[in-house]
Design an enzyme around this catalytic site. Structure first.
Site, PDB file in Angstrom:
ATOM      1  CG  ASP A 154      -7.191  -4.455   4.102  1.00 22.91           C
ATOM      2  OD1 ASP A 154      -8.194  -4.263   4.626  1.00 22.91           O
ATOM      3  OD2 ASP A 154      -7.118  -3.527   2.792  1.00 22.91           O
TER       4      ASP A 154
ATOM      5  CG  ASP B 124     -12.594  -6.825   5.146  1.00 24.97           C
ATOM      6  OD1 ASP B 124     -12.221  -5.868   6.218  1.00 24.97           O
ATOM      7  OD2 ASP B 124     -13.324  -6.192   4.323  1.00 24.97           O
TER       8      ASP B 124
ATOM      9  CG  ASP C 211      -1.759 -19.861  -0.710  1.00 27.87           C
ATOM     10  OD1 ASP C 211      -0.979 -20.071   0.542  1.00 27.87           O
ATOM     11  OD2 ASP C 211      -1.188 -20.375  -1.832  1.00 27.87           O
TER      12      ASP C 211
ATOM     13  CE  LYS D   6       1.797 -17.456  -2.374  1.00 29.57           C
ATOM     14  NZ  LYS D   6       0.816 -18.938  -2.512  1.00 29.57           N
TER      15      LYS D   6
ATOM     16  CE1 TYR E  28      -3.129  -2.986   0.152  1.00 28.11           C
ATOM     17  CE2 TYR E  28      -3.891  -1.906   2.229  1.00 28.11           C
ATOM     18  CZ  TYR E  28      -4.153  -2.968   1.299  1.00 28.11           C
ATOM     19  OH  TYR E  28      -5.180  -3.823   1.261  1.00 28.11           O
TER      20      TYR E  28
END
Ligand SMILES: NC(=O)C1=CN([C@@H]2O[C@H](COP(=O)(O)OP(=O)(O)OC[C@H]3O[C@@H](n4cnc5c(N)ncnc54)[C@H](O)[C@@H]3O)[C@@H](O)[C@H]2O)C=CC1
Ligand SMILES: CC(C)CC(=O)C(=O)O
Ligand SMILES: [Mg+2]
Length: 384
Positions: free
Chosen positions: A263, A267, A238, A203, A143
């Site tokens: 983020d 959620d 993942d 990852k 970001y």
């Protein structure tokens, strides 16, 4: 003479002002019931409404007020009106987090109440007993890395494009950035007895920044928190996303992760209690502590929910619980924070509404935003 705390309120866009109004009612109850506590509350433009009024999502006077405040309470920003054009409300939020140095985003994802289990889209046997807290790095990574829209029109909001157009974002993490967020996760883990396990999510099978992340998390824990070493594991994002809905108790403890993964995963975690409208967050420039306070930005984890804005049906609980975090971390009012959390639980658990507590539509009820807020305020008065 009591202490006066400066609280800056940024209602923002969409449902932001609706949910913030209810959190302010709760803060008013706390200040009325607490001798010597003065809250100096000022409201400022931020987000899309600030673009409309000033052309900028984070006007200078808003930023100055936030920098001078003990705490900032925010609703949400963004919406279709401002779209994905060159000046966007979300740029203001990223800039505010960066300007205030808020590298630690703390998002508790445990159930506000067991009485919500029957509403969770997950089976009760899967959702019961889930208790984790997401510690998300907030001012680095994708970001904030170098990005560019290599478009011939120079503006991604334009509909035309050429076959050669392209765009890139970059994910960069430094050793210092990973070390400091690891320390926050470690301090949160150590605040429980016995200490909580830490699940670091990355990852690393693909991304260089994740391989650095994994190495630094491991080394920091080994060097500075050897008592947490046994409880540390590393998972790929993942499969961790799959575990979060298939067997979320396996993630109980502290989830430590970078900006974008945090983020997305936070959620996703809201599916467990059943609504994005329930979960709060605190963004701090350091570790939360029971013995000292620090300035912070407090907001629900959801966005401006344009699909329900203006209807008076948004769930204010995520913002009310964010106000509880504000009292705990920035004002040092632990007792009052716990009282708000208890009041929320009592309202959700009450059987006076035909077998289940008062609920907004997202939780299967038909109460409005104000009705929920007023009920929590009334219950809170009895607890303080
Ligand atoms: N911190 C912030 O200010 C954030 C802003 N956004 C912005 O918000 C705008 C909308 O984004 P979306 O992807 O639609 O995400 P969203 O979080 O606003 O909404 C996703 C879904 O959850 C529901 N929802 C969210 N909060 C709720 C609440 N309190 N009560 C009941 N239902 C609720 C919405 O109605 C919608 O169906 C975008 O402009 C986005 O950039 C998104 C996330 C965070
Ligand atoms: C709106 C973005 C800037 C970030 C986001 O979705 C969040 O922090 O939850
Ligand atoms: Mg988000």
């Amino acid at each position: 003479m009591g202490k006066t705390f400066k609280i800056v309120v940024l209602p923002g866009d969409g449902i932001g002002p609706e949910v913030v109004e209810q959190a302010l009612e709760i803060l008013k109850v706390v200040s009325n019931a607490t001798p010597d506590l003065q809250l100096d509350i000022t409201t400022h433009l931020f987000g899309g409404c600030a673009i409309d009024a000033t052309g900028k999502p984070l006007p200078e006077d808003t930023l100055a007020a936030c920098k001078a405040a003990d705490a900032v309470l925010m609703g949400s920003v963004g919406g279709p009106k401002w779209g994905v054009g060159p000046v966007r409300p979300e740029q203001g939020l990223l800039a505010l987090r960066k300007e205030l140095g808020l590298y630690a985003n703390i998002r508790p994802a445990s159930f506000a109440s067991d009485s919500l289990l029957s509403h969770s889209p997950l089976k009760e046997s899967v959702a019961k007993g889930v208790d984790f807290i997401v510690v998300r790095e907030l001012i680095g990574g994708l970001y904030f890395g170098d990005r560019k829209e290599l478009v011939s029109s120079l503006d991604s909001s334009k509909e035309e494009y050429a076959p050669a157009d392209a765009a890139y974002d970059t994910m960069v993490y430094s050793v210092g950035e990973v070390e400091r967020i690891t320390r926050v996760a470690a301090q949160i883990a150590l605040a429980s007895d016995p200490p909580l396990p830490i699940h670091s999510i990355d990852k690393a099978n693909v991304l260089a920044s994740s391989r650095l992340w994994r190495k630094i998390v491991t080394a920091t824990i080994k060097r500075e928190y050897p008592q947490l070493e046994q409880g540390l594991d590393h998972q790929l994002v993942d499969s961790a996303a799959m575990v979060m809905v298939a067997n979320p108790r396996k993630l109980n403890g502290v989830i430590l992760t970078e900006n974008m993964f945090g983020d997305i995963l936070s959620d996703e975690s809201s599916v467990i209690p059943g609504s994005l409208g329930l979960l709060p967050s605190a963004s701090l420039a350091g570790s939360p502590s029971k013995t000292s306070t620090c300035p912070g930005l407090y907001e629900p984890i959801h966005g401006s929910a344009p699909d329900i804005a203006g209807q008076g049906i948004a769930n204010p609980i995520g913002t009310i619980l964010s106000a509880a975090m504000l009292l705990r971390y920035s004002l040092g009012l632990e007792r009052e924070a716990v009282a708000i959390e208890s009041a929320v639980r009592k309202v959700l658990d009450s059987t006076s509404e035909g077998g289940h507590g008062l609920r907004t539509k997202d939780l299967g009820g038909n109460a409005g935003t104000k009705e929920i807020g007023s009920k929590i305020a009334e219950v809170l008065k009895g607890l303080l």
